[in-house]
Design a protein around this motif. Structure first.
Motif, short mmCIF file in Angstrom:
data_model
loop_
_atom_site.label_atom_id
_atom_site.label_comp_id
_atom_site.label_asym_id
_atom_site.label_seq_id
_atom_site.Cartn_x
_atom_site.Cartn_y
_atom_site.Cartn_z
N TRP A 70 64.05 66.11 33.05
CA TRP A 70 65.32 65.43 32.87
C TRP A 70 65.93 65.79 31.52
N ASP A 71 67.25 65.71 31.50
CA ASP A 71 68.01 65.81 30.26
C ASP A 71 69.27 64.95 30.44
N ARG A 72 70.26 65.15 29.60
CA ARG A 72 71.45 64.30 29.68
C ARG A 72 72.28 64.56 30.93
N HIS A 73 72.04 65.68 31.61
CA HIS A 73 72.88 66.04 32.74
C HIS A 73 72.15 66.04 34.08
N ASP A 75 68.31 65.26 36.46
CA ASP A 75 67.01 64.60 36.61
C ASP A 75 66.41 65.13 37.91
N ASP A 131 66.56 62.76 24.74
CA ASP A 131 67.20 62.77 26.06
C ASP A 131 66.59 63.77 27.03
N ALA A 132 65.71 64.63 26.56
CA ALA A 132 65.11 65.64 27.43
C ALA A 132 63.59 65.47 27.45
#
Length: 279
Positions: A70-73, A75, A131-132
């Motif tokens: 996952w990251d900010r954009h 999952d 975030d990642a």
């Protein structure tokens, strides 16, 4: 595409009945009043059962490695047959994005060749990932199967259901002491490469065979084929024991002659002591 209920099935008939009830309500009232609709649907649902059948059993049919990234954009979750494959895929992705971290916070400008080292350097300590991040863990693959109430080798439907419930137990890894095995109706069939004997080895174990497959003499009917040749079968019932011959037959006749009869006295023919008979 519209679904057309089949009146020949219980579910299809029930759906048609519900449509008729709602059409009748529409004709009487010109609408679907909430209270009346609830009463109709409540009575209709009472015709169904949503309980899980009691004859279902849970079987573990395999094992998978679950990789979540996952990251900010995004999952994403992907499944892998083994840890090394999942890690290799993850390492390939972090190497393609190495410019994002190379040369910062002590991270080298070029990613290391080792997959785990590359992943660890890219994501950093778990508490600092922000975030990642990713997780990678093993999990069982399970299924629910219906246990046949009656398992008979003469029942094609029961055999087909048992066949569809067969399990394959792979060897977990090269260091695993287990061996690849197929399990069906409690019968375990191991097929593996035996380095000690230099051969392909097939081993059948019947100790846990479903009791309904065991014959009255305690055996299980088996036929083994290699290519088109039958190399073993015990399908015919065991032959009757042959009549004794020679000295065994003479002992048997003598035993019959000395057997008690009538009032319990011994037949004549062999001398004997008051306590026992010696032949």
């Amino acid at each position: 595409m519209l679904i057309k209920p089949d009146p020949a099935t219980p579910a299809g008939e029930a759906i048609i009945d519900l449509a008729d009830l709602m059409d009748g309500l529409q004709e009487r009232t010109g609408e679907w009043p909430g209270a009346d609709t609830v009463d109709i649907v409540e009575g209709w649902l009472s015709r169904f059962t949503f309980a899980v059948p009691e004859d279902l059993t849970t079987q573990v049919v395999g094992r998978t490695w679950v990789l979540r990234q996952w990251d900010r954009h995004t999952d994403d979750v992907t499944l892998w047959s083994n840890e090394a494959s999942a890690l290799a895929s993850l390492a390939q992705e972090v190497r393609s994005s190495w410019d994002d971290v190379g040369g910062t916070d002590g991270v080298p400008y070029r990613p290391p060749a080792d997959d785990q080292a590359a992943v660890d350097l890219y994501y950093g300590p778990e508490k600092n990932r922000g975030d990642a991040g990713y997780t990678l863990y093993p999990d069982d693959i399970s299924r629910h199967v219906r246990v046949p109430l009656s398992l008979s080798l003469s029942d094609a439907e029961a055999c087909a259901e048992a066949n569809s419930s067969a399990l394959f137990h792979p060897q977990g890894n090269p260091d695993d002491e287990g061996l690849p095995c197929i399990e069906i109706a409690g019968i375990l069939v191991f097929a593996y490469l035996d380095a000690d004997r230099g051969t392909v080895r097939v081993s059948v174990h019947l100790d846990t065979t479903h009791e309904q497959l065991v014959r009255t003499d305690g055996t299980v009917p088996i036929q083994v084929e290699i290519e088109d040749a039958t190399v073993f079968d015990n399908l015919a019932p065991p032959p009757a024991l042959p009549e004794p011959t020679g000295w065994k037959d003479r002992i048997r006749r003598l035993t019959r002659r000395t057997a008690p009869f009538g009032s319990g006295k011994l037949r004549q023919g062999v001398d004997h002591s008051p306590r026992n008979t010696i032949i």
